[in-house]
Each structure stands twice: as structure tokens, then as C-alpha cells.
Enzyme design. Sequence first.
Site, PDB file in Angstrom:
ATOM      1  N   PHE A 180       0.690 -10.303  -4.020  1.00 43.42           N
ATOM      2  CA  PHE A 180       1.161 -10.265  -2.634  1.00 43.42           C
ATOM      3  C   PHE A 180       0.089 -10.684  -1.627  1.00 43.42           C
ATOM      4  O   PHE A 180       0.366 -10.772  -0.427  1.00 43.42           O
ATOM      5  CB  PHE A 180       1.690  -8.870  -2.286  1.00 43.42           C
ATOM      6  CG  PHE A 180       0.671  -7.748  -2.359  1.00 43.42           C
ATOM      7  CD1 PHE A 180      -0.175  -7.464  -1.296  1.00 43.42           C
ATOM      8  CD2 PHE A 180       0.560  -6.973  -3.499  1.00 43.42           C
ATOM      9  CE1 PHE A 180      -1.099  -6.429  -1.360  1.00 43.42           C
ATOM     10  CE2 PHE A 180      -0.362  -5.929  -3.585  1.00 43.42           C
ATOM     11  CZ  PHE A 180      -1.201  -5.672  -2.509  1.00 43.42           C
TER      12      PHE A 180
ATOM     13  N   ARG B  11       6.417   4.898   8.846  1.00 38.83           N
ATOM     14  CA  ARG B  11       7.004   3.897   7.955  1.00 38.83           C
ATOM     15  C   ARG B  11       8.398   4.286   7.476  1.00 38.83           C
ATOM     16  O   ARG B  11       9.288   3.438   7.354  1.00 38.83           O
ATOM     17  CB  ARG B  11       6.056   3.638   6.782  1.00 38.83           C
ATOM     18  CG  ARG B  11       4.840   2.795   7.211  1.00 38.83           C
ATOM     19  CD  ARG B  11       3.747   2.842   6.191  1.00 38.83           C
ATOM     20  NE  ARG B  11       2.730   1.819   6.383  1.00 38.83           N
ATOM     21  CZ  ARG B  11       1.612   1.740   5.660  1.00 38.83           C
ATOM     22  NH1 ARG B  11       1.376   2.633   4.696  1.00 38.83           N
ATOM     23  NH2 ARG B  11       0.731   0.794   5.881  1.00 38.83           N
TER      24      ARG B  11
ATOM     25  N   GLU C  18     -13.756  -1.469   8.759  1.00 44.04           N
ATOM     26  CA  GLU C  18     -12.663  -2.123   9.489  1.00 44.04           C
ATOM     27  C   GLU C  18     -12.918  -2.091  11.001  1.00 44.04           C
ATOM     28  O   GLU C  18     -12.650  -3.071  11.699  1.00 44.04           O
ATOM     29  CB  GLU C  18     -11.328  -1.456   9.133  1.00 44.04           C
ATOM     30  CG  GLU C  18     -10.921  -1.756   7.695  1.00 44.04           C
ATOM     31  CD  GLU C  18      -9.787  -0.888   7.165  1.00 44.04           C
ATOM     32  OE1 GLU C  18      -9.206  -0.084   7.941  1.00 44.04           O
ATOM     33  OE2 GLU C  18      -9.474  -1.005   5.966  1.00 44.04           O
TER      34      GLU C  18
ATOM     35  N   ASN D 198       5.596  -3.288   7.015  1.00 40.39           N
ATOM     36  CA  ASN D 198       5.599  -1.830   7.194  1.00 40.39           C
ATOM     37  C   ASN D 198       4.921  -1.362   8.482  1.00 40.39           C
ATOM     38  O   ASN D 198       4.451  -0.239   8.584  1.00 40.39           O
ATOM     39  CB  ASN D 198       5.032  -1.134   5.951  1.00 40.39           C
ATOM     40  CG  ASN D 198       3.639  -1.592   5.610  1.00 40.39           C
ATOM     41  OD1 ASN D 198       3.029  -2.354   6.364  1.00 40.39           O
ATOM     42  ND2 ASN D 198       3.108  -1.124   4.504  1.00 40.39           N
TER      43      ASN D 198
ATOM     44  N   ARG E 120      -3.074   8.802   7.969  1.00 37.91           N
ATOM     45  CA  ARG E 120      -2.296   8.276   6.826  1.00 37.91           C
ATOM     46  C   ARG E 120      -1.029   9.119   6.626  1.00 37.91           C
ATOM     47  O   ARG E 120       0.030   8.597   6.266  1.00 37.91           O
ATOM     48  CB  ARG E 120      -3.132   8.284   5.545  1.00 37.91           C
ATOM     49  CG  ARG E 120      -4.362   7.387   5.576  1.00 37.91           C
ATOM     50  CD  ARG E 120      -4.117   5.975   5.164  1.00 37.91           C
ATOM     51  NE  ARG E 120      -3.734   5.815   3.784  1.00 37.91           N
ATOM     52  CZ  ARG E 120      -3.581   4.624   3.206  1.00 37.91           C
ATOM     53  NH1 ARG E 120      -3.787   3.504   3.902  1.00 37.91           N
ATOM     54  NH2 ARG E 120      -3.220   4.530   1.966  1.00 37.91           N
TER      55      ARG E 120
ATOM     56  N   TYR F 161      -8.652  -7.522   4.272  1.00 38.49           N
ATOM     57  CA  TYR F 161      -7.883  -7.284   3.052  1.00 38.49           C
ATOM     58  C   TYR F 161      -8.567  -7.797   1.784  1.00 38.49           C
ATOM     59  O   TYR F 161      -7.900  -8.064   0.774  1.00 38.49           O
ATOM     60  CB  TYR F 161      -6.491  -7.885   3.201  1.00 38.49           C
ATOM     61  CG  TYR F 161      -5.579  -7.069   4.113  1.00 38.49           C
ATOM     62  CD1 TYR F 161      -5.295  -5.730   3.821  1.00 38.49           C
ATOM     63  CD2 TYR F 161      -5.011  -7.620   5.254  1.00 38.49           C
ATOM     64  CE1 TYR F 161      -4.464  -4.970   4.642  1.00 38.49           C
ATOM     65  CE2 TYR F 161      -4.171  -6.863   6.079  1.00 38.49           C
ATOM     66  CZ  TYR F 161      -3.907  -5.539   5.769  1.00 38.49           C
ATOM     67  OH  TYR F 161      -3.084  -4.789   6.576  1.00 38.49           O
TER      68      TYR F 161
ATOM     69  N   HIS G   7      -1.011  -0.281  10.078  1.00 42.06           N
ATOM     70  CA  HIS G   7      -2.129  -0.181   9.136  1.00 42.06           C
ATOM     71  C   HIS G   7      -2.983   1.025   9.505  1.00 42.06           C
ATOM     72  O   HIS G   7      -3.168   1.319  10.676  1.00 42.06           O
ATOM     73  CB  HIS G   7      -3.021  -1.435   9.198  1.00 42.06           C
ATOM     74  CG  HIS G   7      -4.333  -1.230   8.482  1.00 42.06           C
ATOM     75  ND1 HIS G   7      -4.454  -1.365   7.119  1.00 42.06           N
ATOM     76  CD2 HIS G   7      -5.549  -0.800   8.929  1.00 42.06           C
ATOM     77  CE1 HIS G   7      -5.695  -1.060   6.759  1.00 42.06           C
ATOM     78  NE2 HIS G   7      -6.383  -0.717   7.834  1.00 42.06           N
TER      79      HIS G   7
ATOM     80  N   LYS H 198       0.938  -3.695  13.261  1.00 39.38           N
ATOM     81  CA  LYS H 198       0.982  -5.027  12.661  1.00 39.38           C
ATOM     82  C   LYS H 198       1.948  -5.942  13.448  1.00 39.38           C
ATOM     83  O   LYS H 198       2.732  -5.451  14.278  1.00 39.38           O
ATOM     84  CB  LYS H 198       1.418  -4.885  11.201  1.00 39.38           C
ATOM     85  CG  LYS H 198       0.366  -4.193  10.301  1.00 39.38           C
ATOM     86  CD  LYS H 198       0.941  -3.996   8.899  1.00 39.38           C
ATOM     87  CE  LYS H 198      -0.112  -3.547   7.909  1.00 39.38           C
ATOM     88  NZ  LYS H 198       0.488  -3.324   6.562  1.00 39.38           N
TER      89      LYS H 198
ATOM     90  N   THR I 127       2.935   3.442   1.649  1.00 38.69           N
ATOM     91  CA  THR I 127       3.013   1.988   1.839  1.00 38.69           C
ATOM     92  C   THR I 127       4.459   1.500   1.813  1.00 38.69           C
ATOM     93  O   THR I 127       4.864   0.692   2.645  1.00 38.69           O
ATOM     94  CB  THR I 127       2.221   1.278   0.707  1.00 38.69           C
ATOM     95  OG1 THR I 127       0.914   1.862   0.629  1.00 38.69           O
ATOM     96  CG2 THR I 127       2.123  -0.209   0.954  1.00 38.69           C
TER      97      THR I 127
END
Length: 156
Positions: free
Chosen positions: A60, A105, A129, A115, A88, A52, A118, A12, A94
Site C-alpha cells: 500500500f 475513525r 514527525e 482514514n 491514538r 512514511y 494521522h 489527512k 487504522t
Amino acid sequence: MLTEERTFIAVKPDGVKRGLVGEIVNRFERKGYKLIALKMLDVTPEMAKQHYGEHEGKPFYPRLIEYIQSGPIVAMVWKGYDVVKGARAIMGSTCPNEAQVGTIRADLALVKEYNVVHGSDSIESAEREISIYFNQDELCDEYDNMAEIVIKDLGC
Ligand code: IDP
Ligand code: MG
């Protein structure tokens, strides 16, 4: 028999600005996943909304859309056995303070708003995606990945 999957991973904008691209790529590469696409780009408003969409309406959401467009991202496709779940696990939860120590993270981020990485949460999300960020002809799958060769040699 183990089946191969693909997942969409992105560094990100905060991760790019903090100089963490190499560190984050390294975490997936050394695990043994196969990198089949990578590019830096500015996320457009349309891409952000598509990506998203599931979060639309949440408190948020506006900040998330702003955040993902706040600088370039590094978009990637990784392939491998059970890669959606495995990636993941490498990323961590998250919220960085709830993430397991040793994950990206937990080690590299402070707050869930920033964070650094993604990763798709299911095979279906991954394919959706990937199609937002890549054309089919940008995926380079025609080379051998050493980890896959070792696993095949072992007969798994
Ligand atoms: P994920 O990135 O771990 O899959 P999601 O729940 O899909 O987490 O949320 C997408 C992104 O939205 C998160 O990575 C984080 O940047 C942001 N986010 C999620 N929940 C919150 C929140 O409660 N406050 C602020 N930002 C959030
Ligand atoms: Mg998610």
C-alpha cells in the site's frame, strides 16, 4: 508523577476535503490536550517519504504516498499527559470498521485507505514527525492550559 509528552497529529487530505478539520481538532481540544502548533500545508514528496519511511516496500506504500499528497493536510502538535497513547485512543484503529465506536475513525471514516487522521505511534516517532513538519520556533508552548492547571491543583 505524570509526565508530559508531545505528539504529531494531522488531518489527512480526505479529512480536509470533507470539512472535518473542526470536528477532529475538537476531539483533542475537549479532552484537555494543549494545542501548541497548527498549520495547513501541502506535503512535499520528500516529507511524504520521511513521514512514511517505515512502510516503504509494503503493497500500500505507493498509494499512501499519493494519498498524503492529494490535497493539503492540517498538521498539529498536541501536548499533554500520556498524549501519544491517548490521542491514538481518540483516533481509533487504522481500519475504521475495527475501530471502537466513538473514535474519530469509527465515526467519520469508511476504509483504511482514507482514514482522515494521522497520529504518532510512540514518543520517538512523535519527535521525528514533529521535526519533519515544524521548526522549533513554530511551537507555542508559553501559555496555560486549563486541564493541566486543574490536574496540578488536584496534586496528581
Ligand atoms: P496508523 O495510521 O494507524 O498508524 P499505519 O499502519 O502506520 O497506521 O499505516 C499508515 C497509514 O497507511 C494508515 O493510516 C492508512 O492510511 C494506510 N494503510 C495502512 N495499512 C494499510 C493497508 O493495508 N492498505 C491500505 N492502506 C493502509
Ligand atoms: Mg502509523
